[in-house]
Design a protein around this motif. Structure first.
Motif, short mmCIF file in Angstrom:
data_model
loop_
_atom_site.label_atom_id
_atom_site.label_comp_id
_atom_site.label_asym_id
_atom_site.label_seq_id
_atom_site.Cartn_x
_atom_site.Cartn_y
_atom_site.Cartn_z
N PRO A 274 5.84 -3.16 -12.92
CA PRO A 274 7.21 -3.59 -12.59
C PRO A 274 7.97 -2.60 -11.71
O PRO A 274 8.63 -3.01 -10.75
N THR A 275 7.87 -1.32 -12.03
CA THR A 275 8.65 -0.31 -11.29
C THR A 275 7.80 0.94 -11.14
O THR A 275 7.18 1.41 -12.12
N VAL A 276 7.78 1.47 -9.95
CA VAL A 276 7.06 2.71 -9.70
C VAL A 276 8.05 3.77 -9.22
O VAL A 276 9.05 3.47 -8.57
N TRP A 277 7.73 5.00 -9.57
CA TRP A 277 8.54 6.14 -9.15
C TRP A 277 7.62 7.13 -8.45
O TRP A 277 6.39 6.99 -8.45
N ARG A 278 8.22 8.14 -7.91
CA ARG A 278 7.41 9.10 -7.17
C ARG A 278 6.42 9.83 -8.07
O ARG A 278 5.34 10.25 -7.63
N LYS A 279 6.72 9.95 -9.32
CA LYS A 279 5.78 10.58 -10.26
C LYS A 279 4.54 9.71 -10.47
O LYS A 279 3.51 10.18 -10.99
N ASP A 280 4.66 8.43 -10.07
CA ASP A 280 3.51 7.54 -10.20
C ASP A 280 2.53 7.67 -9.03
O ASP A 280 1.50 6.96 -9.00
N SER A 281 2.84 8.52 -8.09
CA SER A 281 1.90 8.75 -6.99
C SER A 281 0.64 9.43 -7.52
O SER A 281 0.69 10.27 -8.43
N ILE B 125 -2.47 6.46 -3.74
CA ILE B 125 -1.20 5.70 -3.64
C ILE B 125 -0.06 6.70 -3.66
O ILE B 125 0.07 7.48 -4.62
N GLN B 126 0.74 6.68 -2.63
CA GLN B 126 1.91 7.57 -2.52
C GLN B 126 3.18 6.71 -2.58
O GLN B 126 3.46 5.93 -1.69
N VAL B 127 3.92 6.89 -3.65
CA VAL B 127 5.18 6.15 -3.82
C VAL B 127 6.24 6.79 -2.94
O VAL B 127 6.46 8.01 -3.01
N GLN B 128 6.89 5.95 -2.14
CA GLN B 128 7.88 6.44 -1.18
C GLN B 128 9.29 6.37 -1.79
O GLN B 128 9.68 5.36 -2.38
N SER C 83 0.82 -1.21 0.00
CA SER C 83 0.00 0.00 0.00
C SER C 83 0.86 1.26 0.00
O SER C 83 0.38 2.32 -0.41
N TRP C 84 2.11 1.15 0.47
CA TRP C 84 3.06 2.27 0.43
C TRP C 84 4.31 1.78 -0.33
O TRP C 84 5.33 1.45 0.26
N PRO C 85 4.21 1.73 -1.64
CA PRO C 85 5.33 1.17 -2.42
C PRO C 85 6.55 2.08 -2.37
O PRO C 85 6.44 3.31 -2.27
N LEU C 86 7.73 1.44 -2.46
CA LEU C 86 9.00 2.18 -2.49
C LEU C 86 9.39 2.48 -3.94
O LEU C 86 9.17 1.66 -4.85
N GLU C 87 9.96 3.62 -4.10
CA GLU C 87 10.41 4.03 -5.42
C GLU C 87 11.46 3.05 -5.94
O GLU C 87 12.36 2.62 -5.23
N GLY C 88 11.23 2.68 -7.19
CA GLY C 88 12.14 1.73 -7.81
C GLY C 88 11.72 0.30 -7.62
O GLY C 88 12.36 -0.60 -8.19
N ARG C 89 10.69 0.05 -6.85
CA ARG C 89 10.22 -1.32 -6.63
C ARG C 89 8.96 -1.56 -7.46
O ARG C 89 8.43 -0.67 -8.14
N SER C 90 8.43 -2.79 -7.37
CA SER C 90 7.22 -3.15 -8.11
C SER C 90 5.97 -2.94 -7.25
O SER C 90 6.05 -2.84 -6.02
#
Length: 433
Positions: free
Chosen positions: A77-84, A106-109, A28-35
């Motif tokens: 596959p990969t999320v970045w902060r812009k994907d928040s 969803i806030q990408v950390q 629910s709080w994905p890390l930047e660069g992770r899936s």
């Protein structure tokens, strides 16, 4: 009442949503660069399950690039902060009946950069003048786009800034000069604040120039025993510098100059130290050799006279010695051939008798004889020269003398024996002379 109806008619229709359809995100709080995994869950009746459903996923009113499909699960596959942003999904039946889920935020950390360091190539910050220097800024961790900056000196003169999605970045100086010898550091920032590296010293080293060799002597002329100072100095080149001293390409010694100045070597001179001298300078970037300097050592006058006299004597002895010996042998042969041999007693030589204890005896004392042999070589002939001295004492009763007196009569003769045969020739000393 009328106003309420107008407002209801003019209001935009809301999206049809159903509590039977909802969207979940893992994590629910994905890390930047992770899936990240999105799941569109539905509570459909058995009739709806028989109908094929199509699922679509949206962020901020825009459909995701992956489109729609029959699978209610979407793998990002990969999320970045812009994907928040705001996410939701919809389910569409074959009859084009659409059901939408409520929106979720969803806030990408992001992970801040940390443990930033500055490395150099070549390593240890040692670079030769005119060569390329690479400054590498590294971060142990950090997500997203990282902005790297390089600074020169403690005051922080900014050299370059670049942003890239990487944990490292390079800055190059194509051809370094001596002015590039300084302290450097770098920073890295991904939006959570910059992380600063430690200072790294860069040393630009120059190869040594050709050294100059100087011989410092006490006077215009040098003599054996004088002390000479060999001074070698390279006016260009980074320290430390190692100097080597040579005499006729043979190493005399070495000396190090940690601060880059010249070095000296002292030598006590002998005659063998005449010749050519040179030196070498090396600081690890290539050795350089000096020009050759010639040193002439003067021989003192007295030593020169002794050398000249001894040389002349040795030469005369070497040349005239055999000649003199040959002449002496020829003279002996001629003398022997000219005079007949006397018939002298040929008794063997006797050792010298002990002196008599009767000094005043009236009877004549026995004669005392002394023999000495000398060998002479002439060609194949060897002669033995025998010196014989005979002493006689007159009787005390001789009437012709007024008092008793010892008279010594001495006779010296040569006995020449040719060892090539058995002949023996006696020669009187007077005749021989």
């Amino acid at each position: 009442m009328l106003l309420g109806l107008v407002l209801l008619l003019c209001a935009q229709p809301r999206e049809p949503t159903s509590e039977a359809l909802h969207l979940t995100a893992r994590p629910s709080w994905p890390l930047e660069g992770r899936s990240m995994t999105l799941t569109c869950e539905t509570e459909a009746t058995s009739q709806q399950l028989d109908d094929q459903l199509q699922f679509c996923f949206f962020r901020d009113d825009q459909a995701l690039d992956l489109g729609c499909g029959s699978d209610p699960v979407l793998q990002v596959p990969t999320v970045w902060r812009k994907d928040s942003g705001s996410y939701w999904c919809e389910a569409k039946t074959s009859a084009q009946k659409v059901t939408r889920s409520p929106r979720i935020q969803i806030q990408v950390q992001g992970v801040p950069v940390w443990n930033v360091s500055l490395e150099t190539q070549p390593p240890e910050g040692q670079v030769q003048k005119g060569k390329k220097l690479v400054l590498i800024c590294l971060a142990t961790q950090g997500t997203g786009h990282i902005t790297f900056s390089w600074y020169k000196g403690a005051l922080g003169l900014n050299l370059e800034t670049k942003t890239q999605r990487s944990l490292s970045a390079n800055f190059e100086i194509p051809r370094v000069t001596e002015s590039d010898s300084e302290k450097y550091y770098c920073t890295a920032d991904n939006g959570y604040g910059p992380s600063v590296s430690e200072l790294v010293s860069i040393t630009v080293r120059s190869p040594v120039s050709r050294p100059i060799l100087t011989l410092k002597v006490p006077g215009a002329q040098v003599f054996p025993g004088d002390m000479v100072e060999l001074h070698c100095e390279a006016h260009g080149g980074s320290p430390p510098i190692l100097y080597q001293f040579y005499h006729e390409n043979v190493t005399l010694g070495s000396s190090s100059a940690p601060s880059g100045e010249g070095a000296s070597f002292n030598l006590s001179l002998t005659m063998e130290h005449s010749g050519n001298y040179s030196c070498e300078a090396d600081n690890g970037l290539g050795a350089q050799h000096s020009e050759v300097v010639t040193l002439n050592i003067t021989v003192p006058v007295e030593d020169r006279e002794e050398l000249l006299t001894s040389g002349i004597l040795e030469g005369l002895l070497g040349v005239l010695g055999p000649t003199i010996m040959a002449l002496f042998c020829c003279w002996l042969k001629k003398k022997i051939g000219r005079r007949p041999a006397r018939d002298l007693p040929r008794s063997p030589p006797r050792p010298v008798p002990q002196a008599s204890n009767y000094v005043n005896s009236a009877a004549p004392l026995q004669g005392q004889s002394v023999y000495e042999n000398v060998n002479v070589v002439s060609g194949d002939e060897i002669y033995s020269l025998v010196y014989h001295t005979q002493q006689e004492r007159q009787a005390a009763a001789n009437p012709l003398r007024t008092h008793t007196e010892d008279q010594d009569a001495s006779a010296i003769y040569f006995r020449l024996k040719n060892t090539s045969d058995t002949s023996v020739t006696d020669v009187d000393y007077e005749d021989a002379m």
